[in-house]
Design an enzyme around this catalytic site. Sequence first.
Site, PDB file in Angstrom:
ATOM      1  N   SER A 104       0.856  -1.187   0.000  1.00 56.97           N
ATOM      2  CA  SER A 104       0.000   0.000   0.000  1.00 56.97           C
ATOM      3  C   SER A 104       0.886   1.230   0.000  1.00 56.97           C
ATOM      4  CB  SER A 104      -0.907   0.006   1.229  1.00 56.97           C
ATOM      5  OG  SER A 104      -1.744   1.147   1.236  1.00 56.97           O
ATOM      6  N   HIS A 118      -2.034   7.289  -5.046  1.00 54.89           N
ATOM      7  CA  HIS A 118      -2.287   6.108  -4.221  1.00 54.89           C
ATOM      8  C   HIS A 118      -2.124   4.871  -5.089  1.00 54.89           C
ATOM      9  CE1 HIS A 118      -5.431   2.946  -3.593  1.00 54.89           C
ATOM     10  NE2 HIS A 118      -4.823   2.867  -2.426  1.00 54.89           N
ATOM     11  N   THR A 121      -1.942  -3.045  -4.120  1.00 56.69           N
ATOM     12  CA  THR A 121      -2.303  -4.344  -4.686  1.00 56.69           C
ATOM     13  C   THR A 121      -2.178  -5.386  -3.584  1.00 56.69           C
ATOM     14  OG1 THR A 121      -0.040  -4.633  -5.556  1.00 56.69           O
ATOM     15  CG2 THR A 121      -1.730  -3.851  -7.093  1.00 56.69           C
ATOM     16  N   HIS A 151      -3.335   7.337 -17.193  1.00 58.50           N
ATOM     17  CA  HIS A 151      -4.353   6.385 -17.627  1.00 58.50           C
ATOM     18  C   HIS A 151      -3.858   5.514 -18.779  1.00 58.50           C
ATOM     19  CE1 HIS A 151      -8.108   7.238 -15.382  1.00 58.50           C
ATOM     20  NE2 HIS A 151      -7.528   8.411 -15.153  1.00 58.50           N
ATOM     21  N   HIS A 181     -20.437  12.952   0.324  1.00 61.74           N
ATOM     22  CA  HIS A 181     -20.904  14.146   1.027  1.00 61.74           C
ATOM     23  C   HIS A 181     -20.364  15.433   0.395  1.00 61.74           C
ATOM     24  CE1 HIS A 181     -17.073  13.193   3.095  1.00 61.74           C
ATOM     25  NE2 HIS A 181     -16.979  14.502   3.270  1.00 61.74           N
ATOM     26  N   GLY A 263      -6.739  -5.672  13.392  1.00 58.87           N
ATOM     27  CA  GLY A 263      -5.703  -5.456  14.394  1.00 58.87           C
ATOM     28  C   GLY A 263      -4.350  -5.094  13.835  1.00 58.87           C
ATOM     29  N   GLY A 264      -4.326  -4.410  12.688  1.00 59.59           N
ATOM     30  CA  GLY A 264      -3.060  -3.988  12.107  1.00 59.59           C
ATOM     31  C   GLY A 264      -2.444  -2.834  12.875  1.00 59.59           C
ATOM     32  N   ASN A 265      -1.238  -2.462  12.494  1.00 51.55           N
ATOM     33  CA  ASN A 265      -0.540  -1.360  13.126  1.00 51.55           C
ATOM     34  C   ASN A 265      -1.222  -0.042  12.753  1.00 51.55           C
ATOM     35  OD1 ASN A 265       1.729   0.869  12.763  1.00 51.55           O
ATOM     36  ND2 ASN A 265       2.388  -0.514  14.382  1.00 51.55           N
TER      37      ASN A 265
END
Length: 280
Positions: A104, A118, A121, A151, A181, A263-265
């Site tokens: 990520s 961003h 995968t 693109h 929103h 429960g990741g960091n």
Amino acid sequence: MIPLDDQQQRARTWFEALRDSICAEFEAIEREAGSDAAFDYLAWDRVDAGGAPGGGGVRGVMKGRVFEKVGVNVSTVGGAFEGDFAKTIHGAGEDPSFFATGISLVAHMANPHVPAVHMNTRFLTTTKRWFGGGADLNPPLPYAEDTADFHARLQAACDAHDPAYYPRFKAWADDYFYIPHRKVHRGVGGIFYDHLENDWEADFALTQDVGRAFLDIYPKLVRRRMDQPFDDADRQRQLEWRGRYAEFNLIYDRGTLFGLKTGGNVDAILMSLPPMAAWS
């Protein structure tokens, strides 16, 4: 966490190798700008809900002259989803066991003319096995040339596997990376795909090509814009656009929710947030 099978290990090895290549390229850009900035890596471990080892990952963050803040994380985790969250995950409704490995990346740039970006995968295993991911460009000051080149490179990666992929994945990104929103998209789009479970080798090859495409095109866009002059109005536009980005990631982003629910960091999960933002 149970030992990794061949597919799980191959996916993990690829994501970690891609991390190394991307970080090396980003550090090279910093050297070109006269900066000695480098990635700071922090390894973290995860304990599953039952108390057993649940894998972990490595958070990588660099703050430099070109990259005001960029995070490149890898993780490999497994165990069991807790409670009703399992019902929201593909293939985990009746058996909450899972495995996930992936990369990520989020880059927030010092120069407002350089687009933020961003890329993610991943490979997941429940009672099903699938790949997901994509990349999207988030320029505070959009340039049609940059959008077209980004693109086009992603389309080339997709077209090499199936000409139907790019239009489908582009539409998926347009739908997903939207801030309801605000009634705006969070950038100029890209591709997004999930639950890709056609043929493992073919899907893995596509996922690798998406990573290679990102590594090819994004540094070119950075080098194209990183020396452009900007003023206070440009910077203010950038800070307000970052505010929109933060809103999306904290309210709607599925990856953020997945990391927190498993429960990741926390610092690794929230590395996507910008170093500075503004709301007018």
